[in-house]
Design an enzyme around this catalytic site. Sequence first.
Site, short mmCIF file in Angstrom:
data_model
loop_
_atom_site.label_atom_id
_atom_site.label_comp_id
_atom_site.label_asym_id
_atom_site.label_seq_id
_atom_site.Cartn_x
_atom_site.Cartn_y
_atom_site.Cartn_z
N GLY A 28 20.01 -39.00 60.09
CA GLY A 28 20.81 -38.70 58.91
C GLY A 28 21.94 -39.71 58.87
O GLY A 28 22.58 -39.97 59.91
N ASP B 227 20.96 -42.89 52.06
CA ASP B 227 21.29 -43.72 53.22
C ASP B 227 22.07 -44.96 52.85
O ASP B 227 22.73 -45.56 53.69
CB ASP B 227 20.01 -44.13 53.95
CG ASP B 227 19.39 -42.93 54.63
OD1 ASP B 227 18.67 -42.17 53.94
OD2 ASP B 227 19.66 -42.71 55.83
#
Length: 346
Positions: free
Chosen positions: A33, A223
């Site tokens: 993550g 991201d």
Amino acid sequence: MIDQTLLPVQFEVIDIRTPEAMHEAIHSLRVRGAPAIGIAAAYGVLLGLQDAEGKARSSIQEDVIRVADYLATSRPTAVNLFWALDRMKSVARKHADRSPTETAEILLSEAHAIREEDQEMCRAIGHFGGEFVSEGASILTHCNAGGLATADYGTALAVMFHAHEKGKKIAVYADETRPLLQGARLTSWELMQRGIDVTLICDNMAAQVMKEGKIDLVVVGSDRIASNGDAANKIGTYGVSILAKAHGIPFYVAAPSSTFDLQCPHGDQIPIEERAPEEITEGFGKRTAPEGVATYSPAFDVTPAENIAAIITERGVLRAPYPDSIRQLIAEGNPTAASPDPHPHA
Ligand code: MRU
């Protein structure tokens, strides 16, 4: 840190004691993550300074750069990793006149600050995302952008957690997210922990579920967001955005400002990580394809800005035209952030 590769079957907290172990943990997705890997890497820099005491001032500076540059090779796509490492390097540079022990202490405080700021940003994202979630809403999400992927609370999942805490009745559809099943293993687990109504679907079921009228909105994390608003996220997200468009469903990206990369003018310039063939051919230890078959395994894709209804950040909601709203967001938050980075990372 929690070893996310073992969830949901096993909840195990592992100790990471060396930069090499941190590199391995990030690369193998024990921690994963975008914001979480940035935070982990910031602490990873400290792991490389354990023998700081008694060293020369210049050599501690070299150690910081060496360890940070090494950790930067663990994964290429999430810009939060480079953002956190650049921040650690720049704090070290700023305090080059301090003793090695003092430098290590200052850097430890900086890593704590990165973690604490992320916690606050996630709460704020949940708050700002609330406006898109009405009573009874049904939300589709892809991959895991929850507490596991951040310091706490998440980005896309923060929007759901916040709505649930406000007493709204919501339902979530979680894409399983092939090949590493972050949706099945992590997102459905996190939502169930909080008592949120979650239904797991395979990635290839999303179109049918949308066609059946079961989805009101899509919320995903990111991201890296280019300065034109193109947003990289877990492979499959781009496809979900096309499906959402085809069904007239709004598609939202939730991300903190550390996810924006102004050095990257367009999504095409975002480096896309390629993962090992085994993640497709023998995921979780069981062979599911013939020996020797050719594979291609990009771990991320880029959703074009035109498919994104809004970007939910900790400082408010951004709308198109994104080049303007993103530039304004970054300039307001940090007057120096818009100037070219002397240490390009990608
Ligand atoms: O390969 P992963 O599991 O690190 O990919 C993570 C994602 O794609 C998340 O959606 C993204 O990092 C946002 S996390 C708040």
